[in-house]
Motif scaffolding. Structure first.
Motif, short mmCIF file in Angstrom:
data_model
loop_
_atom_site.label_atom_id
_atom_site.label_comp_id
_atom_site.label_asym_id
_atom_site.label_seq_id
_atom_site.Cartn_x
_atom_site.Cartn_y
_atom_site.Cartn_z
N SER A 199 0.83 -1.22 0.00
CA SER A 199 0.00 0.00 0.00
C SER A 199 0.86 1.26 0.00
O SER A 199 0.55 2.23 -0.69
N GLU B 94 3.97 1.65 -1.14
CA GLU B 94 4.64 1.84 -2.42
C GLU B 94 3.63 2.22 -3.50
O GLU B 94 3.92 3.03 -4.39
N ALA B 95 2.43 1.63 -3.45
CA ALA B 95 1.38 1.99 -4.40
C ALA B 95 1.06 3.48 -4.30
O ALA B 95 0.84 4.17 -5.30
N ALA B 96 1.07 4.01 -3.07
CA ALA B 96 0.77 5.43 -2.87
C ALA B 96 1.92 6.30 -3.37
O ALA B 96 1.69 7.43 -3.83
#
Lengths: 118, 118, 118, 118
Positions: free
Chosen positions: C38, C40-42
């Motif tokens: 989450s 790294e996705a952000a």
């Protein structure tokens, strides 16, 4: 608007009552609330997933946006309760810090670009 | 605590001033704010990324948690401004809805499990 | 393209070596990896935070997108390692499930709308 | 394991076929995929929201984790397709960069702490 007369402390108390009535304090620890805030933020984001940025929100989407935004705020209020934080104080301090990091004169009309201003 | 006397409208006005002084209304559209809330929520989550859930926060980590939580709340207030929302109203309505979805009697001491209660 | 000859197992082994060399298996537990993915996705999302959807990526932004996408994939590979998952298998099974949930005939040219198709 | 013989290119092709069959290329633009990856990452995170870090996954939760992890990977593969990226190449380059940023000798057994090593 209720916002004119509702204090942060009033909303924090409502959230604390909800959590206490379910004996959920043991779940509302800081690490779990950080996860919960991210999860609710993504449910809000999902409503814009395939939508053009300029596409206006219709009544159904607006209702869903309100609900998901409320969920994010509720968990933020619960985090303030768990951590014993004065939310107004930390918000005002962060705004003051942003004032000096992003002076209005220099940043007017220009967005921060995460690829260049990390 | 400042939370006792600070209304939601007061914080919303502070955020609106900050945005307006930089001519950033054009960036603070709903879809962008949804992204910003997710991004700040993840910066909060990052502080707990490798941490045991039960590991207490020291002063450095606590300071960073306060800042990142403030960022999430600031963008939520900006979203309420952009969308013309009465934040207190939508929070109280969502809490009322949660009251009926999760009756205290049935849910006392039991967490919702996303793998089973989707 | 290296993608033509690189198997999932080869990338999983590279990630496992990296983790093992640092004695980081104890941190790469499922719950922590879910947080890391989450986060790294952000960081990837942040690169698009204030950007128009139609604005093309220049070379600097494209380089940052590649790095952040790589980070998401690396943690997904690590999660597959930790959980002992056959990633190809779960991807192909999920695509098959999506085939039947979203029949091409019915969904051609139409996006799922989270506000209506939850 | 299928992972032993499945190349990245094979999975990318499967995802590209799925998208093309629905005429969804117009939705699978970089900014939208960044949102989709964050949304699916949060659905994975949600499965750990109220769970102790050390609590083992039972069969139901494990099945849900596999599905949500697959969703994250599928959107990463689609992003590689849309952006014309060699995913193996960017993953190996990022691992090499991490090798030099986090030398095994110095970081053995020690996690990065986002509150201190930003």
């Amino acid at each position: 608007m209720a916002d004119e007369t509702t204090t942060i402390a009033m909303l924090k108390a409502k959230v604390a009552d909800f959590v206490r009535a379910r004996d959920w304090e043991k779940f509302h620890r800081p690490a779990n609330l950080a996860k919960a805030i991210s999860v609710e933020a993504a449910e809000l984001l999902e409503l814009f997933q395939w939508r053009e940025d300029t596409q206006p929100l219709d009544a159904v989407a607006q209702g869903r946006v309100e609900e998901e935004l409320a969920d994010v705020v509720i968990y933020c209020l619960s985090a303030a309760n768990t951590l014993g934080l004065d939310l107004s104080d930390i918000v005002l301090r962060k705004l003051a810090r942003n004032e000096s990091r992003y002076p209005a004169k220099e940043w007017r009309g220009r967005a921060r670009d995460a690829a260049r201003d990390p």
